[in-house]
Design a protein around this motif. Structure first.
Motif, PDB file in Angstrom:
ATOM      1  N   SER A   1      -0.350  -7.913 -12.172  1.00  0.00           N
ATOM      2  CA  SER A   1      -0.436  -8.942 -11.137  1.00  0.00           C
ATOM      3  C   SER A   1      -1.651  -8.709 -10.255  1.00  0.00           C
ATOM      4  O   SER A   1      -2.195  -7.603 -10.176  1.00  0.00           O
ATOM      5  N   GLY A   2      -2.073  -9.764  -9.577  1.00  0.00           N
ATOM      6  CA  GLY A   2      -3.267  -9.700  -8.755  1.00  0.00           C
ATOM      7  C   GLY A   2      -3.001  -9.164  -7.362  1.00  0.00           C
ATOM      8  O   GLY A   2      -1.891  -9.231  -6.837  1.00  0.00           O
ATOM      9  N   ALA A   3      -4.049  -8.612  -6.764  1.00  0.00           N
ATOM     10  CA  ALA A   3      -3.973  -8.123  -5.389  1.00  0.00           C
ATOM     11  C   ALA A   3      -4.263  -9.258  -4.423  1.00  0.00           C
ATOM     12  O   ALA A   3      -5.006 -10.183  -4.726  1.00  0.00           O
ATOM     13  N   ALA A   4      -3.660  -9.198  -3.247  1.00  0.00           N
ATOM     14  CA  ALA A   4      -3.882 -10.177  -2.187  1.00  0.00           C
ATOM     15  C   ALA A   4      -3.445  -9.544  -0.876  1.00  0.00           C
ATOM     16  O   ALA A   4      -2.632  -8.607  -0.872  1.00  0.00           O
ATOM     17  N   PRO A   5      -3.967 -10.031   0.258  1.00  0.00           N
ATOM     18  CA  PRO A   5      -3.589  -9.421   1.544  1.00  0.00           C
ATOM     19  C   PRO A   5      -2.107  -9.536   1.854  1.00  0.00           C
ATOM     20  O   PRO A   5      -1.576  -8.743   2.636  1.00  0.00           O
ATOM     21  N   PHE A   6      -1.424 -10.499   1.240  1.00  0.00           N
ATOM     22  CA  PHE A   6       0.001 -10.705   1.503  1.00  0.00           C
ATOM     23  C   PHE A   6       0.883 -10.068   0.430  1.00  0.00           C
ATOM     24  O   PHE A   6       2.094 -10.278   0.420  1.00  0.00           O
ATOM     25  N   ARG A   7       0.293  -9.277  -0.480  1.00  0.00           N
ATOM     26  CA  ARG A   7       1.062  -8.623  -1.530  1.00  0.00           C
ATOM     27  C   ARG A   7       1.041  -7.109  -1.324  1.00  0.00           C
ATOM     28  O   ARG A   7       0.061  -6.554  -0.825  1.00  0.00           O
ATOM     29  N   PRO A   8       2.107  -6.401  -1.692  1.00  0.00           N
ATOM     30  CA  PRO A   8       2.169  -4.959  -1.429  1.00  0.00           C
ATOM     31  C   PRO A   8       1.140  -4.175  -2.232  1.00  0.00           C
ATOM     32  O   PRO A   8       0.722  -4.583  -3.315  1.00  0.00           O
ATOM     33  N   ALA A   9       0.745  -3.035  -1.679  1.00  0.00           N
ATOM     34  CA  ALA A   9      -0.205  -2.157  -2.349  1.00  0.00           C
ATOM     35  C   ALA A   9       0.498  -1.355  -3.441  1.00  0.00           C
ATOM     36  O   ALA A   9       1.709  -1.146  -3.408  1.00  0.00           O
ATOM     37  N   VAL A  10      -0.290  -0.910  -4.418  1.00  0.00           N
ATOM     38  CA  VAL A  10       0.207  -0.079  -5.508  1.00  0.00           C
ATOM     39  C   VAL A  10      -0.712   1.127  -5.642  1.00  0.00           C
ATOM     40  O   VAL A  10      -1.936   0.994  -5.629  1.00  0.00           O
ATOM     41  N   LYS A  11      -0.143   2.298  -5.765  1.00  0.00           N
ATOM     42  CA  LYS A  11      -0.929   3.517  -5.894  1.00  0.00           C
ATOM     43  C   LYS A  11      -1.724   3.510  -7.197  1.00  0.00           C
ATOM     44  O   LYS A  11      -1.200   3.196  -8.260  1.00  0.00           O
ATOM     45  N   ILE A  12      -3.013   3.847  -7.090  1.00  0.00           N
ATOM     46  CA  ILE A  12      -3.875   3.937  -8.263  1.00  0.00           C
ATOM     47  C   ILE A  12      -3.802   5.359  -8.814  1.00  0.00           C
ATOM     48  O   ILE A  12      -3.952   6.333  -8.073  1.00  0.00           O
ATOM     49  N   GLU A  13      -3.578   5.465 -10.112  1.00  0.00           N
ATOM     50  CA  GLU A  13      -3.415   6.774 -10.745  1.00  0.00           C
ATOM     51  C   GLU A  13      -4.548   7.078 -11.710  1.00  0.00           C
ATOM     52  O   GLU A  13      -4.363   7.789 -12.696  1.00  0.00           O
ATOM     53  N   ALA A  14      -5.723   6.545 -11.436  1.00  0.00           N
ATOM     54  CA  ALA A  14      -6.853   6.748 -12.345  1.00  0.00           C
ATOM     55  C   ALA A  14      -7.345   8.185 -12.289  1.00  0.00           C
ATOM     56  O   ALA A  14      -7.300   8.838 -11.249  1.00  0.00           O
ATOM     57  N   ARG A  15      -7.824   8.663 -13.431  1.00  0.00           N
ATOM     58  CA  ARG A  15      -8.413   9.983 -13.515  1.00  0.00           C
ATOM     59  C   ARG A  15      -9.927   9.891 -13.396  1.00  0.00           C
ATOM     60  O   ARG A  15     -10.525   8.869 -13.690  1.00  0.00           O
ATOM     61  N   ALA A  16     -10.528  10.985 -12.966  1.00  0.00           N
ATOM     62  CA  ALA A  16     -11.986  11.050 -12.997  1.00  0.00           C
ATOM     63  C   ALA A  16     -12.421  11.123 -14.450  1.00  0.00           C
ATOM     64  O   ALA A  16     -11.824  11.825 -15.257  1.00  0.00           O
ATOM     65  N   GLY A  17     -13.453  10.396 -14.799  1.00  0.00           N
ATOM     66  CA  GLY A  17     -13.881  10.418 -16.189  1.00  0.00           C
ATOM     67  C   GLY A  17     -15.155   9.658 -16.381  1.00  0.00           C
ATOM     68  O   GLY A  17     -15.641   9.007 -15.494  1.00  0.00           O
TER      69      GLY A  17
END
Length: 583
Positions: free
Chosen positions: A567-583
């Motif tokens: 789903s898309g991000a928007a100011p009225f939508r909750p945040a989701v933790k990003i779990e990306a690795r360095a690479g």
């Protein structure tokens, strides 16, 4: 034993060793098969037609002689399939066509030969030769030349017995092929316009540093697979010059095509930069390229590209939605997923299927506020305002005389705007504040799905910047973090908008001339999703049910959509933790 005898024996042994190496290094013989050397009993040769084409607008000033081969099986009534070849009549294609058409192994196909143009100088005998410019330059210029100038000119010809030349207009009925730079030209045309050329024959292809074709292995890895079928040939003794290694380049192409799940075959031998192996393989290649015709060539569904697999459904492509929005500049969604398209005539609200519902006033719809009680709108006079959900009541003025190019709101309600070569912080009750003066011409702004980072993409470069958002609204730790791809003929990626998704991946989507580019959390453009017919992307957003539909506004004024996995991000939508690795 004397030293002279030892030396002589050494030299004799060395000579024998060198001779063995020479034999091993010589290219193998590639005798052409019977269907390439003579027509089968009862198969009658077709007719060749030549005409001058000296009035090109795509390549102005060029002179060339176009060749056309019309098989005897062509009846003059049914539009024929088309095979475009560069340079000259090669691979004995006329004989092969006649034989394979007679056995039903390929459809009735008219061959068109397009040699490179040349331009006369004013002082004899000077010429400017256009071969590498026309053939080796990626982009749609050569395809445009073929489609808009060469093929219409071919259809003005007639055979000696009066048959008019009628060519199929379906890309499924078109093949393009060649050798060396002519092979690069074939791939360039098909890659740029896959809806117009679906079958490619490439012999000793110049996917090297002659111009920009060396980039194709990378682009194939990153781009959503296109509906192309290909046959490639090269050899271990192919050219190796200052421009690159042809053998390695063709291997890189094969690896990329396999990675992206293309429909292709290849054969590599020990030949030099010569058409002999390609000629020997040509009948087999034609059987492969035209197999199952008229069934359309399908794109691969199993690309190994992890960004594509994590974001889009491969079996569902773009849908062009109803409506036409010429000159539209922005598409956005409200809190329930309805779509708003900003046009020169005003803001149009559409449902999730693209059906126009109502006009919502003038200006540009930017976003619904974080509290969902109002939305942000900009006006042509530089006013940035909060308005009621119906667009009729102005509730607050955030800025005046600010020529906004891009705007995004954080979940805390801070508004960031790109204008006049600066980034501005807009807060209720405060004067606009400059928070960065670095980026000169911002085309798109997005805040990542976790709310931590502001991505700012320059419109006229391939760069994007990343900033850490601070509680006081300031921006810290600016880096030239994002890198995008561009069309070869352009000086920049032509960024016009950006959006983010809410997922553990932290992907950011960018509207560019190449389509939608998806950048990972480490700033790399890892996926390119072209729009139909190669239409450039103007704007994009997530909307619809659960915000899992990606909407893209094309430069053609049409709105395109496809389902997304995240789903898309928007100011009225909750945040989701990003779990990306360095690479």
């Amino acid at each position: 034993m004397t030293s002279k005898t030892v030396v002589n024996r050494y030299l004799s042994t060395l000579a024998l060793f060198i001779a063995c190496l020479s034999v091993q290094g010589q290219p193998a013989d590639f005798p052409p098969p019977p269907e390439s050397t003579e027509r089968a009993p009862g198969v009658v040769a077709g007719e060749s037609i030549d005409f001058e084409l000296n009035d090109s607008e795509v390549f102005p000033g060029t002179q060339r002689m176009i060749g056309v081969y019309v098989p005897r099986a062509y009846d003059g009534q049914t539009p024929a399939c088309v095979a475009v070849f560069q340079d000259k009549l090669q691979f004995n294609f006329d004989t092969v066509f006649d034989n394979l058409i007679s056995t039903g192994e390929m459809p009735v196909t008219i061959g068109v030969i397009v040699p490179p143009g040349k331009i006369p100088g004013t002082i004899e005998p000077g010429w400017r030769h256009n071969r590498t410019f026309e053939y080796d330059s990626p982009g749609d210029r050569y395809a445009t030349f073929i489609l808009e100038e060469v093929l219409p000119a071919v259809e003005k010809q007639t055979t000696s017995d009066g048959r008019p030349i009628r060519l199929s207009s379906s890309g499924n009925d078109r093949m393009i092929g060649g050798g060396s730079s002519g092979a690069a030209a074939a791939f360039n045309a098909a890659w740029a316009r896959p809806e117009e050329f679906s079958r490619v024959f490439s012999a000793i292809g110049s996917y090297t540093g002659l111009r920009g074709s060396y980039a194709y292995p990378t682009l194939i890895h990153k781009t959503e697979p296109k509906p192309l079928r290909l046959f490639l040939q090269s050899g271990t003794n192919d050219m190796w010059t200052a421009f690159g290694d042809w053998w390695s380049a063709n291997n890189a192409m094969v690896r990329a095509l396999a990675f992206a799940d293309y429909d292709f075959e290849y054969e590599f031998g020990e030949g030099k930069h010569s058409p002999s192996h390609g000629t020997a393989l040509f009948p087999r290649a034609m059987r492969y390229l035209w197999k199952d015709w008229p069934q359309p060539v399908q794109p691969g569904m199993k690309s190994r590209n992890h960004l594509l697999k994590q974001t889009l459904w491969p079996n569902v492509r773009w849908t062009q939605l109803p409506g036409d929005f010429p000159g539209a500049t922005l598409v956005r969604a409200d809190e329930v997923g309805n779509i708003f398209v900003s046009t020169p005539q005003g803001i149009v609200r559409c449902d999730e299927n693209g059906k126009s519902l109502a006009k919502m006033g003038d200006g540009v719809f930017r976003t619904v506020d974080s509290d969902k009680t109002s939305w942000l709108r900009t006006q042509g006079d530089g006013t940035v305002e909060r308005v009621s959900p119906d667009g009729k009541t102005v509730r607050e003025i955030l800025a005046r005389d600010l020529p906004v190019q891009a705007l995004v709101e954080s979940r805390s309600g801070d508004v960031y705007a790109a204008a006049s070569g600066k980034l501005w912080l807009l807060r209720a009750g405060h004067e606009p504040q400059v928070v960065d003066e670095g980026p000169v011409n911002i085309g798109g702004l997005a805040i990542t799905g976790d709310g931590n980072w502001l991505a700012a993409f320059e419109a006229d470069t391939t760069r994007g910047f990343s900033y850490a958002l601070q509680p006081d609204g300031k921006l810290e730790y600016k880096q030239t973090f994002y890198v995008l791809h561009k069309a070869d003929a352009d000086d920049s990626a032509e960024v016009r908008d950006a959006a983010a998704e809410t997922s553990k991946f932290g992907y950011v989507y960018v509207a560019t001339d190449l389509g939608v580019q998806i950048c990972d959390a480490n700033g790399r453009s890892g996926a390119i999703v072209p729009l139909p017919d190669g239409v450039a992307a103007v704007s994009l957003c997530f909307g619809g049910r659960d915000f899992k539909t990606l909407y893209v506004l094309g430069v053609d004024g049409h709105l395109y959509s496809r389902p997304a996995k995240n789903s898309g991000a928007a100011p009225f939508r909750p945040a989701v933790k990003i779990e990306a690795r360095a690479g």
